[in-house]
Design a protein around this motif. Sequence first.
Motif, short mmCIF file in Angstrom:
data_model
loop_
_atom_site.label_atom_id
_atom_site.label_comp_id
_atom_site.label_asym_id
_atom_site.label_seq_id
_atom_site.Cartn_x
_atom_site.Cartn_y
_atom_site.Cartn_z
N ALA A 348 33.03 -44.07 30.63
CA ALA A 348 32.36 -45.25 30.07
C ALA A 348 31.85 -44.93 28.66
N PHE A 349 31.45 -43.70 28.47
CA PHE A 349 31.00 -43.26 27.14
C PHE A 349 32.13 -43.41 26.12
N ASP A 350 33.34 -42.96 26.49
CA ASP A 350 34.51 -43.07 25.59
C ASP A 350 34.78 -44.52 25.25
N VAL A 351 34.75 -45.38 26.28
CA VAL A 351 35.08 -46.79 26.06
C VAL A 351 34.01 -47.45 25.19
N CYS A 352 32.74 -47.12 25.44
CA CYS A 352 31.65 -47.67 24.65
C CYS A 352 31.84 -47.31 23.17
N ARG A 353 32.21 -46.05 22.93
CA ARG A 353 32.40 -45.60 21.55
C ARG A 353 33.59 -46.32 20.90
N SER A 354 34.72 -46.46 21.63
CA SER A 354 35.89 -47.15 21.08
C SER A 354 35.57 -48.60 20.75
N LEU A 355 34.78 -49.23 21.62
CA LEU A 355 34.42 -50.63 21.37
C LEU A 355 33.60 -50.74 20.08
N ARG A 356 32.68 -49.80 19.90
CA ARG A 356 31.87 -49.82 18.67
C ARG A 356 32.73 -49.61 17.43
N ASN A 357 33.73 -48.77 17.56
CA ASN A 357 34.55 -48.42 16.40
C ASN A 357 35.71 -49.37 16.17
N GLY A 358 35.87 -50.38 17.05
CA GLY A 358 36.99 -51.30 16.93
C GLY A 358 36.72 -52.40 15.92
N THR A 359 37.67 -53.36 15.88
CA THR A 359 37.53 -54.51 14.98
C THR A 359 37.66 -55.79 15.80
N PRO A 360 36.62 -56.63 15.82
CA PRO A 360 35.29 -56.37 15.27
C PRO A 360 34.55 -55.33 16.12
N PRO A 361 33.53 -54.70 15.56
CA PRO A 361 32.75 -53.77 16.37
C PRO A 361 32.05 -54.50 17.52
N VAL A 362 32.14 -53.93 18.71
CA VAL A 362 31.51 -54.53 19.90
C VAL A 362 30.49 -53.54 20.45
N TYR A 363 29.26 -54.01 20.62
CA TYR A 363 28.20 -53.14 21.14
C TYR A 363 27.79 -53.64 22.52
N VAL A 364 28.30 -52.95 23.56
CA VAL A 364 27.82 -53.26 24.91
C VAL A 364 26.58 -52.41 25.17
N SER A 365 25.83 -52.76 26.20
CA SER A 365 24.60 -52.01 26.46
C SER A 365 24.94 -50.64 27.05
N HIS A 366 24.24 -49.63 26.56
CA HIS A 366 24.58 -48.24 26.89
C HIS A 366 23.62 -47.62 27.91
N GLY A 367 22.89 -48.48 28.64
CA GLY A 367 21.86 -47.96 29.55
C GLY A 367 22.41 -47.37 30.84
N LYS A 368 23.67 -47.69 31.20
CA LYS A 368 24.19 -47.20 32.49
C LYS A 368 25.49 -46.44 32.31
N LEU A 369 25.72 -45.90 31.13
CA LEU A 369 26.98 -45.18 30.88
C LEU A 369 27.13 -43.99 31.82
N ALA A 370 26.01 -43.34 32.11
CA ALA A 370 26.08 -42.15 32.96
C ALA A 370 26.58 -42.49 34.36
N GLN A 371 26.40 -43.76 34.77
CA GLN A 371 26.92 -44.19 36.08
C GLN A 371 28.31 -44.81 35.94
N GLY A 372 28.90 -44.72 34.76
CA GLY A 372 30.24 -45.26 34.54
C GLY A 372 30.24 -46.76 34.34
N THR A 373 29.10 -47.33 33.94
CA THR A 373 28.99 -48.79 33.86
C THR A 373 28.69 -49.26 32.43
N LEU A 374 29.45 -50.25 31.99
CA LEU A 374 29.15 -50.95 30.75
C LEU A 374 28.38 -52.22 31.12
N VAL A 375 27.32 -52.51 30.40
CA VAL A 375 26.51 -53.70 30.73
C VAL A 375 26.62 -54.69 29.58
#
Length: 400
Positions: A348-375
């Motif tokens: 989930a960490f990898d996906v969160c980072r790719s989303l931020r670095n994409g076009t347009p940048p997408v920021y999902v909530s990072h509070g549950k990444l350790a559980q494998g969850t994007l919020v």
Amino acid sequence: MSIYDRFGVAPVINASGSVTRLGGAPMPPAVLDAFRDAASEAVSMEQLQAAASRRIAAVTGAEAGLVTAGSAAALTLGTAAILTRYDPGKMERLPHCDAFPHEFVVAREQRSGYDHAVRAAGARLIEVGFNEIVANAGVRRTEAWEYEAAFTPNTAGVLYVFAPHSQPPLADVVERAHHQNLPVLVDAAGELPPRSNLKDILATGADLVAYSGGKAIRGPQSTGILCGRRELIGAAAVQMLDMDDHLELWDPPADFIDKSWLGGLPRHGIGRALKVSKEEIVALLTALDLFASGAYDADLPQFRSWLETIAAAVKGLPVRCAIVDKGDGQSPPWLEVTLDEQGLGRTAFDVCRSLRNGTPPVYVSHGKLAQGTLVIYPLCLNADRAAMLGKRMGEELQPR
Ligand SMILES: *Cc1c(COP(=O)(O)O)cnc(C)c1O
């Protein structure tokens, strides 16, 4: 074409809600209109803040209120007010307060980075209780007697961070503090909705409560509210307002700041660095009225439909989607997308980072990444952004 293009900054899709690092909540059109209208005229800031005080009092049941530069500023000002009351000599000395009581008792489990705002006024935090549950070394949380046991002649007040399951109950802490004539300052920055918290937190007897104006209230991101006892609000206001005036001429409304309580006219106080503009005050009051009237409840079905759009866009991919709803008819629902990290070959960490670095940048909530969850929080989305977010998630969540 975005206005941010003019500055070479890419606008982002904010699926994290009203977070400060992405600019907070969107202001409704009526709030933006109020901001623009307020900007076109001049006004006495004492009188405007006194009017704000009356509006905030009507909505919260407090004796008085103040529009601040965010909830963090409200905490600094509330602390300053408790430390100095109406003593101009003490106001002048902040943040240096070794010469008078300056300790705030706080539960160890309620410490956070935001309490820097309390320390910034000069207060020293004295921790009580333990973190036994987090440490897996016990079963009990902080208890009310521990506060009272920590009070000394150097105690100025109590800091309490309000949350749905905060312990011990605020009312019990207030009772212990008031028993020793000590005030309680409450950080309730993000505890709206429910709307009932506007009144219920103060109804415990708490002396000062801080709320964010740029979260669920949807006022300017840089605003907040401090409300509570009149004497303390007045002392906070004196330390924020521009004080470059003559005592004989300075004429704040007496129901807001009682000049006769001051031993002299202080100069600019510690809160002078935390000023709010007339536009921000008017916009915040407009947003507060909308929030308190329940006008935002009408947005909930739309929020849910955007989350459904996003969930549909990742259907069939190695994820599990759940729309979560507090069910109070006031709080926006959110979407939890739990990844099959093995199946995807990505965390989930990898996906969160790719989303931020994409076009347009997408920021999902990072509070549950350790559980494998994007919020995904819908507050700052719209139909187009939801569709784009779904498309970007669909691309990122393809098994590799
Ligand atoms: C958001 C928040 C703050 C800070 O509020 P601002 O309005 O951004 O200054 C303080 N305390 C808590 C618990 C918060 O969630």
